[in-house]
Scaffold this motif. Structure first.
Motif, short mmCIF file in Angstrom:
data_model
loop_
_atom_site.label_atom_id
_atom_site.label_comp_id
_atom_site.label_asym_id
_atom_site.label_seq_id
_atom_site.Cartn_x
_atom_site.Cartn_y
_atom_site.Cartn_z
N ASN A 44 0.82 -1.21 0.00
CA ASN A 44 0.00 0.00 0.00
C ASN A 44 0.86 1.27 0.00
O ASN A 44 2.02 1.25 0.38
CB ASN A 44 -0.96 -0.02 1.19
CG ASN A 44 -0.26 0.09 2.52
OD1 ASN A 44 0.22 1.14 2.90
ND2 ASN A 44 -0.15 -1.02 3.24
N VAL A 99 0.43 3.84 1.87
CA VAL A 99 0.47 4.50 3.18
C VAL A 99 1.83 4.24 3.85
O VAL A 99 2.50 5.15 4.32
CB VAL A 99 -0.66 3.99 4.10
CG1 VAL A 99 -0.65 4.71 5.44
CG2 VAL A 99 -2.01 4.12 3.42
N THR A 100 2.24 2.99 3.84
CA THR A 100 3.41 2.60 4.65
C THR A 100 4.56 2.07 3.79
O THR A 100 5.47 1.43 4.31
CB THR A 100 3.00 1.51 5.66
OG1 THR A 100 2.58 0.34 4.94
CG2 THR A 100 1.86 1.98 6.54
N GLY A 137 -3.44 -3.41 1.33
CA GLY A 137 -3.83 -2.20 2.08
C GLY A 137 -4.53 -1.12 1.28
O GLY A 137 -5.48 -0.51 1.76
N THR A 138 -4.02 -0.80 0.10
CA THR A 138 -4.70 0.18 -0.76
C THR A 138 -4.96 -0.49 -2.10
O THR A 138 -4.42 -0.10 -3.13
CB THR A 138 -3.89 1.49 -0.95
OG1 THR A 138 -2.54 1.16 -1.32
CG2 THR A 138 -3.86 2.32 0.32
N VAL A 180 -8.50 -1.07 9.16
CA VAL A 180 -7.22 -1.77 9.14
C VAL A 180 -6.76 -2.20 10.53
O VAL A 180 -5.81 -2.96 10.67
CB VAL A 180 -6.12 -0.93 8.45
CG1 VAL A 180 -6.50 -0.64 7.00
CG2 VAL A 180 -5.84 0.36 9.20
N THR A 235 0.87 3.74 12.26
CA THR A 235 0.36 2.95 11.16
C THR A 235 1.55 2.22 10.54
O THR A 235 2.65 2.76 10.47
CB THR A 235 -0.39 3.83 10.14
OG1 THR A 235 -1.04 2.96 9.21
CG2 THR A 235 0.53 4.78 9.38
N CYS A 247 2.38 -3.78 8.61
CA CYS A 247 2.93 -3.84 7.24
C CYS A 247 4.43 -4.08 7.28
O CYS A 247 4.97 -4.87 6.50
CB CYS A 247 2.65 -2.54 6.49
SG CYS A 247 0.92 -2.09 6.39
#
Ligand SMILES: Nc1ncnc2c1ncn2[C@@H]1O[C@H](COP(=O)(O)OP(=O)(O)OP(=O)(O)O)[C@@H](O)[C@H]1O
Ligand SMILES: Cc1ncsc1CCO
Ligand SMILES: [Mg+2]
Length: 273
Positions: free
Chosen positions: A21, A23-24, A63-64, A136, A196, A200
């Protein structure tokens, strides 16, 4: 054993392909570098097979999720299986949407995963093939505690049998199980749930341990979980008055960077169930 697993990652320096994802993604790349592995992030359908071919392990994280990358996940997974590479699934937020649930179920059906790693709510939803999660993060009502541990250990072993993969559940107490043996890991700190990406990062990191320790994937997963928990404890102790979750994230990566096999053996708290 844990020491050997950690040292094998530094010695073999596995290259890990991540379809993950946005995000991370940077944290996943840095944790891989910190432990002595190397990251590459690639998700275009026209290159994923080639990229996976030059790597030692594949980390798939939904995740995304988007419609474009779903096909890339299947293609990369197929190639990684063909080459007998280590493959891990992180079913982030499965249950939060129909697309996530359907995709995770399809991935498990079509790809042989060495490890499926998620929080307890995600793993429960995946086991049922349906259900709803809040997002999540794990639902507090699902938490693994001393009271329900025996029951969850049994659940993890049975699921491992059904899915033909090591089931690795993170949380306050972690469970890592194949169909016969389970290990319970007590390391970690509650602040890990305030950043977050601790999950991950753990998935990317575990893929490196799997790729570098192919002869014992169960203990490789246990070692990775212990190391991440120990790093959380070390990072938390390093925090001073004005530090918050952003500094903690950096300290966590630093702790993985500086961790020795001896330190891991001394601080790991796990038992066989
Ligand atoms: N309350 C807690 N106490 C101790 N360790 C924890 C706690 N919460 C999380 N951890 C540790 O944090 C790491 C990530 O686990 P977690 O279950 O939070 O993943 P996750 O929900 O997938 O995270 P994310 O989706 O944010 O990346 C694991 O190493 C786990 O042991
Ligand atoms: C917050 C978030 N949303 C999708 S993926 C992700 C990172 C933690 O799993
Ligand atoms: Mg997660």
């Amino acid at each position: 054993m844990l020491k050997k697993c950690l040292e094998n990652v530094r010695k073999n320096s596995p290259l890990i392909h991540n379809i993950t994802n946005y995000v991370t993604v940077n944290d996943c790349a840095n944790i891989l570098l910190a432990c002595g592995a190397s990251p590459i992030m690639a998700d275009d359908i026209n290159e994923v097979e080639e990229i996976t071919s030059i790597c030692n392990g594949l980390n798939i994280n939904i995740g995304t999720l988007n419609s474009r990358t779903i096909n890339s996940m299947h293609k990369a997974g197929w190639m990684a299986n063909r080459l007998s590479h280590a493959v891990l699934l992180d079913p982030v937020g499965v249950g939060a949407s129909e697309l996530r649930t359907r995709t995770a179920v399809e991935l498990v059906k079509n790809i042989k995963f060495d490890v499926i790693r998620g929080n307890i709510s995600e793993i429960k939803t995946l086991a049922n093939g349906s259900g709803s999660t809040r997002g999540v993060d794990a639902d507090i009502r699902d938490s693994i505690t001393e009271e329900n541990l025996t029951e969850y250990v049994k659940f993890a072993k049975q699921l491992s049998k059904n899915m033909d993969a090591i089931i690795a559940i993170s949380g306050v107490i972690d469970i890592v199980a194949d169909s016969k043996d389970a290990y319970v890991i007590y390391n970690g700190h509650k602040i890990m749930s305030k950043i977050t990406g601790s999950g991950c990062m753990l998935s990317a990191f575990t893929t490196a341990y799997l790729a570098a320790n192919k002869d014992n994937k169960l203990m490789a997963t246990v070692a990775a979980f212990c190391a991440m928990g120990v790093a959380g404890e070390i990072a938390q102790k390093r925090m001073s008055e004005l530090d918050g979750n952003a500094s903690f994230r950096n300290y966590l990566i630093d702790a993985i960077y500086n961790m020795t096999g001896e330190q891991l053996e001394a601080m790991a708290k796990y038992e066989k169930r």
